[in-house]
Design a protein around this motif. Structure first.
Motif, short mmCIF file in Angstrom:
data_model
loop_
_atom_site.label_atom_id
_atom_site.label_comp_id
_atom_site.label_asym_id
_atom_site.label_seq_id
_atom_site.Cartn_x
_atom_site.Cartn_y
_atom_site.Cartn_z
N GLY A 18 -6.17 -1.83 -4.11
CA GLY A 18 -6.82 -1.14 -3.95
C GLY A 18 -6.88 0.44 -3.62
N ASP A 19 -5.80 0.81 -3.37
CA ASP A 19 -5.17 2.14 -2.58
C ASP A 19 -5.01 2.71 -3.81
N GLY A 20 -4.75 2.61 -4.86
CA GLY A 20 -4.32 3.33 -6.08
C GLY A 20 -3.42 3.65 -6.26
N HIS A 21 -2.28 3.18 -5.85
CA HIS A 21 -1.24 3.82 -6.23
C HIS A 21 0.01 2.42 -6.89
N GLY A 22 -0.91 1.48 -6.86
CA GLY A 22 -0.21 0.06 -8.16
C GLY A 22 1.27 -0.40 -7.31
N THR A 23 1.14 -0.24 -5.77
CA THR A 23 1.74 -0.95 -5.33
C THR A 23 1.17 -1.49 -4.01
N ARG A 24 2.15 -2.98 -3.63
CA ARG A 24 1.34 -3.13 -1.99
C ARG A 24 2.20 -3.60 -1.47
N ILE A 25 2.16 -3.63 -0.40
CA ILE A 25 3.00 -3.32 0.91
C ILE A 25 3.39 -5.04 1.15
N MET A 26 5.26 -4.73 1.17
CA MET A 26 5.90 -6.32 0.33
C MET A 26 6.32 -6.42 2.78
N GLU A 27 6.28 -6.99 2.83
CA GLU A 27 7.17 -7.49 4.32
C GLU A 27 8.28 -8.34 4.61
#
Length: 122
Positions: A18-27
């Motif tokens: 949904g952020d438009g960048h096509g990446t997810r924040i991984m932990e």
């Protein structure tokens, strides 16, 4: 962890977010002695966590060998151990209280609180 190695080392298919960048924040997390990257949303959002960590995942996603591997970490009972372990698994996924809370609910809260502390929200 042999039976889970492929689940921990295969890269996740990350689709558009949904952020438009096509990446997810991984932990990065330590699971036993293995470092794994998990989606931040999984750790922070109880609804997502319990959709993934669920009885249906246990029954429908994990293989027999993966379930057997994980069952070795459950208490062993002197009589009807397999049946009592199955009852324990049902109680765990149904949210039943084990003396001081449900271990899955406690784990999710610890994940969420750790994420909030890292983000400076606490």
């Amino acid at each position: 962890m042999d039976s889970l190695d492929h689940m921990l080392t295969d890269p996740l298919e990350l689709g558009p977010c949904g952020d438009g960048h096509g990446t997810r924040i991984m932990e990065d997390c330590l699971l036993g002695g293995t470092r794994v990257s998990l989606p931040e949303d999984l750790l922070e959002d109880p609804e997502i966590f319990f959709d993934v960590v669920s009885l249906s995942t246990w029954q429908e996603v994990l293989s027999d060998s993966q379930r057997e591997h994980l069952q070795q970490f459950l208490p062993q009972f002197p009589e009807d151990s397999a049946e009592q372990q199955n009852e324990l698994i049902l109680a765990l996924f149904s949210g039943e209280n084990f003396r001081f809370g449900n271990p899955l609910h406690i784990a999710q809260k610890l994940f969420r609180d750790t994420q909030a502390a890292k983000s400076g929200f606490v």
